[in-house]
Design a protein around this motif. Structure first.
Motif, PDB file in Angstrom:
ATOM      1  N   PRO A   4     -70.502 -49.226  43.103  1.00 36.42           N
ATOM      2  CA  PRO A   4     -70.420 -50.674  43.324  1.00 36.42           C
ATOM      3  C   PRO A   4     -70.393 -51.478  42.018  1.00 36.42           C
ATOM      4  O   PRO A   4     -69.605 -52.427  41.887  1.00 36.42           O
ATOM      5  CB  PRO A   4     -71.681 -50.984  44.146  1.00 36.42           C
ATOM      6  N   ASN A   5     -71.210 -51.093  41.046  1.00 40.02           N
ATOM      7  CA  ASN A   5     -71.205 -51.811  39.764  1.00 40.02           C
ATOM      8  C   ASN A   5     -69.900 -51.577  39.008  1.00 40.02           C
ATOM      9  O   ASN A   5     -69.411 -52.473  38.319  1.00 40.02           O
ATOM     10  CB  ASN A   5     -72.410 -51.418  38.919  1.00 40.02           C
ATOM     11  N   LEU A   6     -69.318 -50.386  39.134  1.00 36.51           N
ATOM     12  CA  LEU A   6     -68.016 -50.111  38.513  1.00 36.51           C
ATOM     13  C   LEU A   6     -66.939 -51.013  39.121  1.00 36.51           C
ATOM     14  O   LEU A   6     -66.103 -51.564  38.394  1.00 36.51           O
ATOM     15  CB  LEU A   6     -67.652 -48.640  38.671  1.00 36.51           C
ATOM     16  N   LEU A   7     -66.956 -51.168  40.429  1.00 36.85           N
ATOM     17  CA  LEU A   7     -65.992 -52.063  41.080  1.00 36.85           C
ATOM     18  C   LEU A   7     -66.164 -53.503  40.594  1.00 36.85           C
ATOM     19  O   LEU A   7     -65.180 -54.227  40.410  1.00 36.85           O
ATOM     20  CB  LEU A   7     -66.138 -51.996  42.607  1.00 36.85           C
ATOM     21  N   THR A   8     -67.395 -53.906  40.378  1.00 32.92           N
ATOM     22  CA  THR A   8     -67.652 -55.242  39.837  1.00 32.92           C
ATOM     23  C   THR A   8     -67.057 -55.371  38.443  1.00 32.92           C
ATOM     24  O   THR A   8     -66.424 -56.383  38.119  1.00 32.92           O
ATOM     25  CB  THR A   8     -69.164 -55.538  39.819  1.00 32.92           C
ATOM     26  N   LEU A   9     -67.227 -54.355  37.614  1.00 37.67           N
ATOM     27  CA  LEU A   9     -66.654 -54.391  36.259  1.00 37.67           C
ATOM     28  C   LEU A   9     -65.129 -54.457  36.297  1.00 37.67           C
ATOM     29  O   LEU A   9     -64.517 -55.119  35.461  1.00 37.67           O
ATOM     30  CB  LEU A   9     -67.133 -53.188  35.448  1.00 37.67           C
ATOM     31  N   ILE A  40     -55.645 -61.704  43.041  1.00 39.80           N
ATOM     32  CA  ILE A  40     -56.808 -62.397  43.606  1.00 39.80           C
ATOM     33  C   ILE A  40     -57.295 -61.669  44.862  1.00 39.80           C
ATOM     34  O   ILE A  40     -58.503 -61.452  45.035  1.00 39.80           O
ATOM     35  CB  ILE A  40     -56.466 -63.864  43.921  1.00 39.80           C
ATOM     36  N   LEU A  41     -56.374 -61.280  45.728  1.00 36.62           N
ATOM     37  CA  LEU A  41     -56.758 -60.580  46.959  1.00 36.62           C
ATOM     38  C   LEU A  41     -57.357 -59.199  46.647  1.00 36.62           C
ATOM     39  O   LEU A  41     -58.318 -58.785  47.301  1.00 36.62           O
ATOM     40  CB  LEU A  41     -55.568 -60.457  47.900  1.00 36.62           C
ATOM     41  N   PHE A  42     -56.801 -58.510  45.652  1.00 35.49           N
ATOM     42  CA  PHE A  42     -57.362 -57.218  45.253  1.00 35.49           C
ATOM     43  C   PHE A  42     -58.787 -57.406  44.721  1.00 35.49           C
ATOM     44  O   PHE A  42     -59.685 -56.619  45.040  1.00 35.49           O
ATOM     45  CB  PHE A  42     -56.468 -56.532  44.213  1.00 35.49           C
ATOM     46  N   ALA A  43     -58.982 -58.445  43.933  1.00 35.76           N
ATOM     47  CA  ALA A  43     -60.331 -58.745  43.433  1.00 35.76           C
ATOM     48  C   ALA A  43     -61.268 -59.021  44.608  1.00 35.76           C
ATOM     49  O   ALA A  43     -62.410 -58.550  44.621  1.00 35.76           O
ATOM     50  CB  ALA A  43     -60.294 -59.932  42.469  1.00 35.76           C
ATOM     51  N   GLY A  44     -60.778 -59.757  45.597  1.00 35.59           N
ATOM     52  CA  GLY A  44     -61.590 -60.027  46.786  1.00 35.59           C
ATOM     53  C   GLY A  44     -61.920 -58.760  47.553  1.00 35.59           C
ATOM     54  O   GLY A  44     -63.047 -58.580  48.022  1.00 35.59           O
ATOM     55  N   THR A  46     -62.160 -55.716  46.277  1.00 35.55           N
ATOM     56  CA  THR A  46     -63.168 -54.955  45.532  1.00 35.55           C
ATOM     57  C   THR A  46     -64.545 -55.599  45.669  1.00 35.55           C
ATOM     58  O   THR A  46     -65.554 -54.897  45.674  1.00 35.55           O
ATOM     59  CB  THR A  46     -62.807 -54.801  44.035  1.00 35.55           C
ATOM     60  N   ASP A  47     -64.575 -56.923  45.809  1.00 36.72           N
ATOM     61  CA  ASP A  47     -65.848 -57.618  46.020  1.00 36.72           C
ATOM     62  C   ASP A  47     -66.468 -57.191  47.346  1.00 36.72           C
ATOM     63  O   ASP A  47     -67.664 -56.872  47.423  1.00 36.72           O
ATOM     64  CB  ASP A  47     -65.613 -59.130  45.981  1.00 36.72           C
ATOM     65  N   ILE A  48     -65.653 -57.154  48.382  1.00 37.55           N
ATOM     66  CA  ILE A  48     -66.142 -56.717  49.696  1.00 37.55           C
ATOM     67  C   ILE A  48     -66.582 -55.253  49.630  1.00 37.55           C
ATOM     68  O   ILE A  48     -67.658 -54.894  50.123  1.00 37.55           O
ATOM     69  CB  ILE A  48     -65.049 -56.913  50.771  1.00 37.55           C
ATOM     70  N   ALA A  49     -65.763 -54.423  48.995  1.00 36.61           N
ATOM     71  CA  ALA A  49     -66.067 -52.984  48.917  1.00 36.61           C
ATOM     72  C   ALA A  49     -67.355 -52.728  48.146  1.00 36.61           C
ATOM     73  O   ALA A  49     -68.187 -51.920  48.583  1.00 36.61           O
ATOM     74  CB  ALA A  49     -64.903 -52.236  48.270  1.00 36.61           C
ATOM     75  N   ASP A  50     -67.531 -53.416  47.011  1.00 32.29           N
ATOM     76  CA  ASP A  50     -68.742 -53.122  46.239  1.00 32.29           C
ATOM     77  C   ASP A  50     -69.997 -53.544  46.991  1.00 32.29           C
ATOM     78  O   ASP A  50     -71.002 -52.854  46.965  1.00 32.29           O
ATOM     79  CB  ASP A  50     -68.685 -53.650  44.801  1.00 32.29           C
ATOM     80  N   GLY A  51     -69.932 -54.664  47.689  1.00 32.83           N
ATOM     81  CA  GLY A  51     -71.096 -55.091  48.473  1.00 32.83           C
ATOM     82  C   GLY A  51     -71.400 -54.133  49.611  1.00 32.83           C
ATOM     83  O   GLY A  51     -72.559 -53.764  49.847  1.00 32.83           O
ATOM     84  N   TYR A  52     -70.354 -53.713  50.297  1.00 33.39           N
ATOM     85  CA  TYR A  52     -70.531 -52.771  51.409  1.00 33.39           C
ATOM     86  C   TYR A  52     -71.109 -51.448  50.912  1.00 33.39           C
ATOM     87  O   TYR A  52     -72.069 -50.923  51.470  1.00 33.39           O
ATOM     88  CB  TYR A  52     -69.190 -52.543  52.117  1.00 33.39           C
ATOM     89  N   LEU A  53     -70.509 -50.910  49.840  1.00 34.01           N
ATOM     90  CA  LEU A  53     -70.971 -49.620  49.310  1.00 34.01           C
ATOM     91  C   LEU A  53     -72.401 -49.702  48.778  1.00 34.01           C
ATOM     92  O   LEU A  53     -73.190 -48.770  48.968  1.00 34.01           O
ATOM     93  CB  LEU A  53     -70.028 -49.133  48.215  1.00 34.01           C
ATOM     94  N   ALA A  54     -72.715 -50.797  48.118  1.00 37.80           N
ATOM     95  CA  ALA A  54     -74.071 -50.951  47.569  1.00 37.80           C
ATOM     96  C   ALA A  54     -75.111 -50.951  48.689  1.00 37.80           C
ATOM     97  O   ALA A  54     -76.151 -50.292  48.583  1.00 37.80           O
ATOM     98  CB  ALA A  54     -74.170 -52.228  46.739  1.00 37.80           C
ATOM     99  N   ARG A  55     -74.815 -51.675  49.765  1.00 38.63           N
ATOM    100  CA  ARG A  55     -75.777 -51.717  50.879  1.00 38.63           C
ATOM    101  C   ARG A  55     -75.817 -50.385  51.629  1.00 38.63           C
ATOM    102  O   ARG A  55     -76.887 -49.870  51.939  1.00 38.63           O
ATOM    103  CB  ARG A  55     -75.430 -52.863  51.829  1.00 38.63           C
TER     104      ARG A  55
END
Length: 176
Positions: A4-9, A40-44, A46-55
């Protein structure tokens, strides 16, 4: 470093990539907007994916809780700065957006440096983000209602910020 942190980076890297594509003279304007919107959509995504994976994987970290919204804010600032420079939005809309996001970044940094807890995105933040994406699409492709819708989203984002401040205050009072 967890996934998740890698996706954020990766989202941090997308900010200059977006700016390069948006201002590039190598492509016709409609094609540039299409690719810029795709970034922008790809960034969005990855934002959804990192949050989902982190939780899901129980990998929520204080670093991720701080970096995730920072990556979002930097992308939003870059996007709205590009829209201002290109004349797609007015100065006051850009000021309202950038002021709110810079204030949120500064407050998050201050809270973090003081050892205070921050809160992850809530439902208002998620709804605001979706509406920002809709506003971006409308603005980038010159829809007539775009600026009115943007002002609605700006108002919602300020409301969301107030909700976050109360949540942050509440969580830090409980842990003192």
């Amino acid at each position: 470093m967890n996934l998740p942190n890698l996706l954020t980076l990766i989202r941090f890297i997308m900010v200059p990539l977006y700016l390069y594509v948006f201002f590039s003279d190598l492509l016709p304007p409609q094609v540039r907007m299409f690719w810029a919107m795709g970034i922008i959509l790809f960034a969005g995504a990855t934002d959804i994916a990192d949050g989902y994976l982190a939780r899901r994987n129980r990998q929520v970290t204080q670093l991720g809780t701080m970096l995730d919204p920072l990556a979002d804010k930097l992308m939003i600032i870059a996007v709205f700065a590009s829209l201002l420079i290109s004349g797609k939005i007015g100065l006051w809309a850009a000021i309202a957006i950038v002021f709110r996001d810079v204030a949120m970044i500064i407050c998050s940094i201050i809270f973090h440096l003081r050892g205070k807890k921050t809160v992850p995105a809530n439902i208002f933040g998620k709804i605001t983000t979706v509406f920002y994406y809709i506003a971006l699409f409308l603005l980038m492709f010159d829809f007539s209602l775009a600026e009115s819708f943007l002002w609605f989203v700006i108002g919602l984002s300020y409301f969301t910020s107030i909700v976050y401040m109360f949540q942050i205050k509440g969580i830090n009072e409980r842990w003192m």
